[in-house]
Every structure is written in structure tokens, then in C-alpha cells.
Scaffold this active site. Structure first.
Site, PDB file in Angstrom:
ATOM      1  N   GLU A 117       2.175  -0.387  -4.762  1.00  0.00           N
ATOM      2  CA  GLU A 117       1.189   0.612  -5.158  1.00  0.00           C
ATOM      3  C   GLU A 117       1.937   1.945  -5.164  1.00  0.00           C
ATOM      4  O   GLU A 117       1.892   2.712  -4.210  1.00  0.00           O
ATOM      5  CB  GLU A 117       0.001   0.686  -4.184  1.00  0.00           C
ATOM      6  CG  GLU A 117      -1.105   1.585  -4.712  1.00  0.00           C
ATOM      7  CD  GLU A 117      -1.968   2.284  -3.648  1.00  0.00           C
ATOM      8  OE1 GLU A 117      -3.038   2.783  -4.003  1.00  0.00           O
ATOM      9  OE2 GLU A 117      -1.552   2.377  -2.484  1.00  0.00           O
TER      10      GLU A 117
ATOM     11  N   ASP B  79       0.833  -1.198   0.000  1.00  0.00           N
ATOM     12  CA  ASP B  79       0.000   0.000   0.000  1.00  0.00           C
ATOM     13  C   ASP B  79       0.878   1.262   0.000  1.00  0.00           C
ATOM     14  O   ASP B  79       1.866   1.335   0.747  1.00  0.00           O
ATOM     15  CB  ASP B  79      -0.889  -0.027   1.258  1.00  0.00           C
ATOM     16  CG  ASP B  79      -2.006   0.984   1.204  1.00  0.00           C
ATOM     17  OD1 ASP B  79      -2.787   0.944   0.242  1.00  0.00           O
ATOM     18  OD2 ASP B  79      -2.104   1.821   2.131  1.00  0.00           O
TER      19      ASP B  79
HETATM   20  O1  ISL Z   1      -2.559   9.425  -4.452  1.00  0.00           O
HETATM   21  C1  ISL Z   1      -3.653   9.106  -4.834  1.00  0.00           C
HETATM   22  C2  ISL Z   1      -4.173   9.678  -6.083  1.00  0.00           C
HETATM   23  O2  ISL Z   1      -3.299  10.617  -6.576  1.00  0.00           O
HETATM   24  C3  ISL Z   1      -4.526   8.227  -4.041  1.00  0.00           C
HETATM   25  O3  ISL Z   1      -5.345   7.540  -4.897  1.00  0.00           O
HETATM   26  C4  ISL Z   1      -3.785   7.288  -3.112  1.00  0.00           C
HETATM   27  O4  ISL Z   1      -2.589   6.868  -3.611  1.00  0.00           O
HETATM   28  C5  ISL Z   1      -4.586   6.099  -2.809  1.00  0.00           C
HETATM   29  O5  ISL Z   1      -5.817   6.506  -2.324  1.00  0.00           O
HETATM   30  C6  ISL Z   1      -3.905   5.191  -1.792  1.00  0.00           C
HETATM   31  O6  ISL Z   1      -4.705   4.064  -1.656  1.00  0.00           O
HETATM   32  C7  ISL Z   1      -4.409   3.083  -0.718  1.00  0.00           C
HETATM   33  O7  ISL Z   1      -4.167   3.570   0.575  1.00  0.00           O
HETATM   34  C8  ISL Z   1      -5.257   4.173   1.243  1.00  0.00           C
HETATM   35  C9  ISL Z   1      -6.545   3.367   1.175  1.00  0.00           C
HETATM   36  O8  ISL Z   1      -7.619   4.138   1.601  1.00  0.00           O
HETATM   37  C10 ISL Z   1      -6.788   2.867  -0.230  1.00  0.00           C
HETATM   38  O9  ISL Z   1      -7.946   2.090  -0.274  1.00  0.00           O
HETATM   39  C11 ISL Z   1      -5.567   2.121  -0.647  1.00  0.00           C
HETATM   40  O10 ISL Z   1      -5.717   1.478  -1.880  1.00  0.00           O
HETATM   41  C12 ISL Z   1      -4.834   4.333   2.671  1.00  0.00           C
HETATM   42  O11 ISL Z   1      -4.337   3.126   3.155  1.00  0.00           O
END
Ligand code: ISL
Length: 568
Positions: free
Chosen positions: A257, A192
Site C-alpha cells: 500500500e 499497510d
Molecule cells: O495517505 C493517505 C492519503 O493521502 C491515507 O489514505 C493513508 O495512506 C491511508 O489512510 C493508510 O491506510 C491504511 O493505514 C491506516 C488505516 O487506518 C487504513 O485503514 C489502512 O488502509 C493505518 O493503519
């Protein structure tokens, strides 16, 4: 590989409490194996207060009783392996839950044993937050702690305090967590927000942008800043060196991610001593437009090659069918787009329900569950992407025998279900299955064969792989079907729509459709028909060189030293 994101709380509910669970997911593993999936990514199932639906972890080594227990996890893993599926779990290293024992201790006093596990700063000169950083989910990235008189940092909710990755004990703790899951047999982790672990040590203000960084996110406070000091900092990649050694020891994979839209920045995280691969989130940030599709995807193909994972949708982003227009048209385009992604190097990742052509769920505002919807004024949040899977006719379309935690959506019908689509050879599901089977059957699509962008000016995009396979997508220009003259001996291996045809060497491609064509393997001219002059000259030289090596080998047949043919 073909990946599949299981958003556990919405996939399948085995115990009737309205929340999906591991037992429910296990029941449907054969469905995923039949679909042609290689790797299943399970979203967080750890004990969690669920402030951010599991991305706020209070124990990294256990299973939340709402989702099952470790024995159920082991059964799932065992069954997956029996079916030839690999399982990735979701590791959340940027932050914990505020209920994690580390944070409970850290906030108890300034000299608590775990104080330095988190990012604490004294108030700014005006007594407010220490700097101008904002949370992804609205409001400042800082919350004041009354007991200890300092602010703690959180890039997400106040209930998700950021860990301090400059603290060696945090690093050691996560290596132990990883080692424990790898020893349990998991095949890898999805990491994540892998790019956000460190912060600039001087905690400078982020510059404010005149224009939002991404037009698709205009209006989101987070995107009004140049995140120069809170994301993608020097030192993050080094954290993964130790992880990679652990992963390699267990033959496991690290998939980041890395939510950055510039390919060269993402590529820094992917290396022999860092991550194996990263998602290429640009794939979610293109409209139905050939220039955008080629222009944004190509840099990722060029810098990441096979080490990119293309998401078609995700639990954080609008579904492909909705992004491309919604309804039948949107679903048709989503399948055509997936066909193109299958033609690119790297992995493709479906989000549950993509195989059914689902678009975003139509939900009433009152049912909102996502903290983004509940806390950011005016935001719809991510619930429409996360509504439960429609499995079969009947109550709640087979997701649960109880009351679902989130409705399926007014727009979900029995025709959307797995049951209905399995019975219809023309369904989105069956077409997706055929696509994944075609990809698997044509080695140049998965064996690292070189890629050539044959057409990229639109409205037809075409890529050729290894001189043997051509993948074409017509994004449409209002002019109707496009006709591509192909070399003789081609075979139409896959069509996203019944109106695609190959007639007398002409590929007829209606708008919003895609095709995969196999070039005649016995016809050398056909295989090189799409090369430009310079590439063809290079190929001729290479062949001449190979022939010379062969002649040389033949002349030395009786030599005692074995000569080796060197592939040019
Ligand atoms: O940075 C973003 C867009 O420019 C965001 O989308 C971000 O990177 C994303 O929301 C991160 O997501 C992950 O971590 C979050 C969680 O809420 C998400 O569901 C997860 O996929 C916090 O842990």
C-alpha cells in the site's frame, strides 16, 4: 489477477455478534470463486483493541477471538486453496497498538528492553512536540508520555505508535512474523502504508504548502504539508530486500500500500529485490473525466506495467459508484471504469460490494464508528465505505442475525443484495461476472501484451492490447453515443450496457459505457489498424527480420548444430 478486498468486520457474520468474522468469510468463498476472483485480501483480523478497527495490532501471530481463531484461519485458507483462490493477509508494520507488549514495555521506562522499538524524542524547545509533523487522523503526530518524559511518534492515532525501523530487532521480529505466516500457507501480504516505515533522522519540520497537495482531500490537515521528512524516506526499500527473499522462498507475493500519487516514486518500491507490486491509488483519484483518467493512470502504466494493482474502491476511500456521481449513473460509470481497468496491465482489485454497484452508505452521524469521524471535527470518516455487505432479503439484509456493528445504510435495499442480483441476468453482479470472465478468456488482457493508447483525448478512451483486443470507454460529453469505425471482422466480446452495439463494423458506445472488442485474429490488417505509421513500419521490419531468420533456418536444416529462431 483479479483481487477482492474482504473487509472482515463487514463481510459476513457467522456467530451473530454483529461483527463479520473468518467463519463468515469462509462461507462465501465459493461466491468469490464463481465471481471470477483469483486473490482474496483479508483486512486485519489479529488481536487488537480495535482503536482503528484492527489496524492497531497487539499480536501479529494470532487471531482476535471476535474474528475466530488460528484453526478457523487454517480452514479458510484450506477452503480457499481448494477453490483455486489465493489469500493475502494484511501486515501492519508501520505501527503497533499501544497495547502491544512491545509498547507496554517501551513506555515503562527509558531503559526498557523495547524502548528503541518505537520513535521517542525529547520535547521541543517550548516544551511542546518535537516538530510540526501531523497525524493522518488529525492533531500532532506526537504524544507526550508522562512516565518517561518524552514524546512518541504516531502517523495515525496515539493508540498506534510508530515502530522504529532503524532498530535491527524490529526488522528481525517482522521477518519472523512473515516467515511464520508464509509457513502457514498464506500466499502473500498486503503491506499497510509500506512507504512510511522510516523517518528523516534529523526530524526536521515538514514545509507547509500554500495549496493542499490533493484537491480531493482539501481541508485535511495532513495534506497541508509537504511530507518530505516523514514519508517515503531513503532506506525504506532496503527493508523489503529480506522480505522478498522470504516471499520468494515460499512463492508468496508482496503487495504494497504505497499511497503516493506519483508513479516514479511508487515504482522505486517495486523491484526484483523489493515488492512484487503496489496499488496504484491514482485509480481512486480521478473524476469522470477522460483527461484525468488517461493523464493520471498512464504514468503508472508506463512505469509499473504489470506490477500495479488498480483498486476500484477500498475501505479508506469513497466507493467508485459514489465518486462517479452516485445512484444509477454512478453505478453504470463504475462498471464502465472497471472495464477500462480490466484493459490495462496489472491486477484489478474490487472492494466488497463493488460487484453489486454499491455506493457509499447513507448513515446517520450518530452511528459513527470510525476514529476519523469521531476525532476530526467536521469529518464524515470512512464508515460510509465500510458498512456491512447486503447478502439477502430480510433483517439486516443477511449480514448478521444479531445487531450489526454499523448499520447497512438507509440507501441499501433488497435489490442491492447478492441474492437478488444472482437471480437477475442484467444485474450489476452478473455484468461484473461476465466482465471478469471476458478478461480471463482474452489472453492479451492478462499475458503482458503490449498496450497502445489508441484514443486518449476523450470523450472516448481506447486502449489496444497486443493488436488483438480493444477496450473502449465513453466518459460522455453530453453529445450522446459515440460511433467508432472498426476494422472488418471484429467481435463484441463484452458490453457494460445493453445499448452498446457493433453494427456493420460501427461500434456504438453510449455515454458512461464501455466495451471490449476482439479484433479478427485472421485479419492482419485489422490487428494493426490502430498502429500509427512509425509503429507499423517497426512491425513490418520485425516481420521481415523474422522471415529472414526463417529462411536462414531452412537453409541450415541439415546442420548438426541446432539453430534457434530469435524473436525480433
Ligand atoms: O495517505 C493517505 C492519503 O493521502 C491515507 O489514505 C493513508 O495512506 C491511508 O489512510 C493508510 O491506510 C491504511 O493505514 C491506516 C488505516 O487506518 C487504513 O485503514 C489502512 O488502509 C493505518 O493503519
Amino acid at each position: 489477477m483479479v483481487g477482492y478486498e474482504v473487509y472482515v468486520r463487514s463481510f459476513a457474520d457467522a456467530d451473530g455478534d454483529g461483527l463479520g468474522d473468518l467463519a463468515g468469510a469462509r462461507t462465501h468463498l465459493p461466491y468469490l470463486a464463481d465471481l471470477g476472483v483469483d486473490v482474496v485480501w483479508l483486512t486485519p483480523f489479529y488481536p487488537s483493541p480495535q482503536a482503528d478497527h484492527g489496524y492497531d495490532v497487539s499480536d501479529y501471530l494470532d487471531v482476535d477471538p471476535r474474528f475466530g481463531d488460528l484453526a478457523e484461519f487454517d480452514r479458510l485458507l484450506h477452503d480457499a486453496h481448494q477453490l483455486g483462490l489465493r489469500v493475502l493477509i494484511d501486515l501492519v508494520p508501520n505501527h503497533t497498538s499501544d497495547q502491544h507488549p512491545w509498547f507496554v514495555d517501551a513506555r515503562s521506562s527509558r531503559d526498557a528492553a523495547h524502548r528503541s522499538f518505537y520513535v521517542w524524542r525529547p520535547p521541543g524547545p517550548d516544551g511542546g512536540p518535537p516538530n510540526n509533523w501531523v497525524s493522518h487522523f488529525g492533531g500532532p503526530a506526537w504524544t507526550y508520555d508522562e512516565t518517561t518524559g518524552e514524546y512518541y511518534m504516531h502517523l495515525f492515532l496515539p493508540e498506534q505508535p510508530d515502530l522504529n525501523w532503524s532498530e535491527p530487532r524490529v526488522r528481525a521480529a517482522f521477518e519472523d512474523i512473515l516467515a511464520s505466516w508464509f509457513a502457514r500457507g498464506v500466499d502473500g501480504v498486503r503491506i499497510d502504508v509500506a512507504h512510511t516505515l522510516m523517518e528523516d533522522p534529523s526530524f526536521r519540520d515538514n514545509p507547509e504548502l500554500a495549496e493542499p497537495a490533493d484537491e480531493l482531500l482539501a481541508g485535511v490537515a495532513f495534506d497541508r504539508f509537504d511530507h518530505r521528512y516523514d514519508l517515503d524516506q531513503p532506506g525504506v526499500v532496503e527493508i523489503f530486500h529480506g522480505w522478498r527473499r522470504l516471499a520468494d522462498k515460499h512463492d508468496a507475493v508482496l503487495l504494497g500500500e504505497v499511497y503516493l500519487l506519483e508513479a516514479d516514486r511508487v515504482a522505486r518500491y517495486v523491484a526484483e529485490d523489493a515488492l512484487h507490486a503496489s496499488f496504484g491509488f491514482v485509480a481512486l483519484r480521478v473524476g469522470w473525466d477522460a483527461d484525468q483518467i488517461c493523464g493520471r493512470l498512464r504514468p503508472f502504466v508506463d512505469s509499473l506495467g504489470e506490477s500495479v494493482a488498480w483498486p476500484l474502491s477500498s475501505h479508506d476511500d469513497s466507493r467508485a459508484a459514489s465518486r462517479f456521481g452516485g445512484g444509477e449513473v454512478g453505478a453504470r460509470r463504475a462498471l464502465a471504469y472497471l472495464t477500462l481497468l480490466c484493459g490495462l496491465p496489472g491486477a484489478v482489485f474490487l472492494f466488497q460490494g463493488d460487484e453489486l454497484g454499491l455506493d457509499d452508505a447513507d448513515l446517520d452521524a450518530e452511528v459513527a464508528q470510525d476514529p476519523v469521524a469521531l476525532r476530526i471535527p467536521g469529518a464524515t470518516g470512512r464508515d460510509p465505505y465500510r458498512s456491512p455487505m447486503p447478502w439477502a432479503r430480510g433483517r439486516h439484509l443477511g449480514f448478521t442475525t444479531g445487531e450489526p456493528w454499523l448499520p447497512l445504510g438507509h440507501n441499501r435495499t433488497p435489490a442491492d443484495t447478492v441474492e437478488a442480483q444472482l437471480a437477475d441476468p442484467d444485474s450489476h453482479l452478473e455484468r461484473t461476472r461476465r466482465l471478469l470472465a471476458t478478461r480471463r478468456a482474452l489472453p492479451p488482457l492478462t499475458d503482458g501484451s503490449p498496450l497502445e493508447w489508441v484514443l486518449e483525448d476523450g470523450p472516448v478512451i481506447a486502449v489496444e492490447r497486443g493488436g488483438e483486443v480493444l477496450v473502449c470507454l465513453h466518459v460522455g460529453d453530453g453529445q450522446g453515443p459515440a460511433t467508432l469505425q472498426l476494422p472488418p471482422g471484429c467481435r463484441l466480446a463484452y458490453a457494460s450496457d445493453d445499448h452498446v452495439a457493433l453494427v456493420d463494423g460501427d461500434l456504438i458506445l453510449p455515454e458512461d459505457t464501455a466495451a471490449i472488442v476482439e479484433l479478427d485474429p485472421s485479419d492482419e490488417a485489422a490487428q494493426t489498424a490502430f498502429l500509427d505509421e512509425e509503429d507499423r513500419a517497426l512491425l513490418d521490419d520485425a516481420r521481415a527480420e523474422a522471415d529472414a531468420v526463417d529462411d536462414d533456418l531452412a537453409a541450415h536444416d541439415d546442420d548438426p548444430i541446432t539453430a534457434r529462431r530469435v524473436a525480433p
